[in-house]
Write an enzyme that holds these catalytic residues in place. Structure first.
Site, PDB file in Angstrom:
ATOM      1  N   HIS A  17     -10.057  15.751 -11.072  1.00  0.00           N
ATOM      2  CA  HIS A  17      -9.383  14.553 -10.938  1.00  0.00           C
ATOM      3  C   HIS A  17      -8.218  14.908  -9.388  1.00  0.00           C
ATOM      4  O   HIS A  17      -7.888  14.267  -8.534  1.00  0.00           O
ATOM      5  CB  HIS A  17      -8.444  14.539 -12.144  1.00  0.00           C
ATOM      6  CG  HIS A  17      -8.896  13.969 -13.042  1.00  0.00           C
ATOM      7  ND1 HIS A  17      -8.368  14.944 -14.575  1.00  0.00           N
ATOM      8  CD2 HIS A  17     -10.112  13.233 -13.508  1.00  0.00           C
ATOM      9  CE1 HIS A  17      -9.146  13.671 -14.875  1.00  0.00           C
ATOM     10  NE2 HIS A  17     -10.116  12.711 -14.898  1.00  0.00           N
ATOM     11  N   LYS A  41      -7.841   5.965 -28.037  1.00  0.00           N
ATOM     12  CA  LYS A  41      -7.597   7.149 -27.999  1.00  0.00           C
ATOM     13  C   LYS A  41      -7.001   8.062 -28.545  1.00  0.00           C
ATOM     14  O   LYS A  41      -6.124   6.993 -28.781  1.00  0.00           O
ATOM     15  CB  LYS A  41      -8.643   7.470 -26.429  1.00  0.00           C
ATOM     16  CG  LYS A  41      -9.666   7.010 -26.129  1.00  0.00           C
ATOM     17  CD  LYS A  41      -9.529   7.860 -24.157  1.00  0.00           C
ATOM     18  CE  LYS A  41     -10.882   6.998 -23.208  1.00  0.00           C
ATOM     19  NZ  LYS A  41     -10.615   8.105 -22.503  1.00  0.00           N
ATOM     20  N   ARG A  90     -19.147  10.799 -10.927  1.00  0.00           N
ATOM     21  CA  ARG A  90     -19.177  12.612 -11.058  1.00  0.00           C
ATOM     22  C   ARG A  90     -20.770  12.314 -11.404  1.00  0.00           C
ATOM     23  O   ARG A  90     -21.864  12.575 -10.484  1.00  0.00           O
ATOM     24  CB  ARG A  90     -19.403  13.261 -12.682  1.00  0.00           C
ATOM     25  CG  ARG A  90     -18.201  13.507 -12.138  1.00  0.00           C
ATOM     26  CD  ARG A  90     -17.267  13.792 -13.810  1.00  0.00           C
ATOM     27  NE  ARG A  90     -16.833  12.435 -14.602  1.00  0.00           N
ATOM     28  CZ  ARG A  90     -15.970  12.468 -15.757  1.00  0.00           C
ATOM     29  NH1 ARG A  90     -16.082  13.833 -15.887  1.00  0.00           N
ATOM     30  NH2 ARG A  90     -15.928  11.489 -15.916  1.00  0.00           N
ATOM     31  N   SER A 128     -12.384  16.461 -18.316  1.00  0.00           N
ATOM     32  CA  SER A 128     -10.763  16.669 -19.206  1.00  0.00           C
ATOM     33  C   SER A 128     -11.118  17.274 -21.024  1.00  0.00           C
ATOM     34  O   SER A 128     -10.841  18.189 -21.352  1.00  0.00           O
ATOM     35  CB  SER A 128      -9.803  15.743 -19.933  1.00  0.00           C
ATOM     36  OG  SER A 128      -9.739  14.857 -18.095  1.00  0.00           O
TER      37      SER A 128
END
Ligand code: ADP
Length: 159
Positions: A17, A41, A90, A128
């Site tokens: 990030h 979440k 990514r 993460s």
């Protein structure tokens, strides 16, 4: 004056990030990071903890600020006078969902565009989730997060 927002969960902020934040902050005048309060979440870190970690982490970047938001990203962008949404890519696996989100956002708000940054190679694998997984076993996470976040992870899993 170009303002951009960079939305995400940042649970917690990783070196991946921060790489995107550093690069994006060089091409816009003002970058506002938005931590999404996502009720669907269950995060490891509270919104206050994520805000604290990000604020520490962006201290080297004078044109970057951090806020929290809920609701639509385009609304958050408009509230901040931003014409751009920054996202990181990514791998091809990110591409399909990111493309769909970007196109949906453009239909809702044509004045706000999405700009993608491809990850730096050394962070292409990093998420993460991976950092949390490694930290949960008490292992070294210095390849994944900065020292401040590493300490927050250590404390969290020591409990
Ligand atoms: P979200 O839950 O919205 O995916 P994240 O905090 O996981 O939130 O990610 C925010 C943004 O950062 C996304 O655009 C994601 O693709 C990007 N990102 C996450 N990890 C990396 C990385 N290692 N390199 C580049 N971009 C990344």
């Amino acid at each position: 004056m170009i303002t951009a927002v960079y939305p995400g969960s940042f649970d917690p902020v990783t070196l991946g990030h921060l790489d995107i934040i550093g690069r994006a902050s060089r091409v816009v005048d003002r970058l506002v990071i938005g931590i999404l309060i996502n009720k669907k979440k269950t995060p490891l870190f509270t919104i206050e903890e994520r805000l604290d970690m990000l604020r520490h982490s962006v201290e080297p970047f004078p044109n970057v600020t951090v806020q929290t938001f809920d609701g639509l990203t385009v609304e958050f962008a408009k509230q901040n006078g931003a014409s751009l949404i920054i996202r990181g890519l990514r791998a091809v696996t990110d591409f399909e969902s990111e493309m769909q989100i970007a196109q949906t956002n453009r239909v809702i708000e044509p004045t706000v565009d999405t700009m993608f940054f491809t990850t730096s190679l050394q962070y292409a694998y990093l998420s993460s989730t991976m950092a949390k997984e490694v930290a949960s076993y008490g292992s070294d996470v210095s390849h994944f997060v900065n020292p401040y976040v590493a300490e927050c992870l250590r404390k969290k899993f020591a409990k």
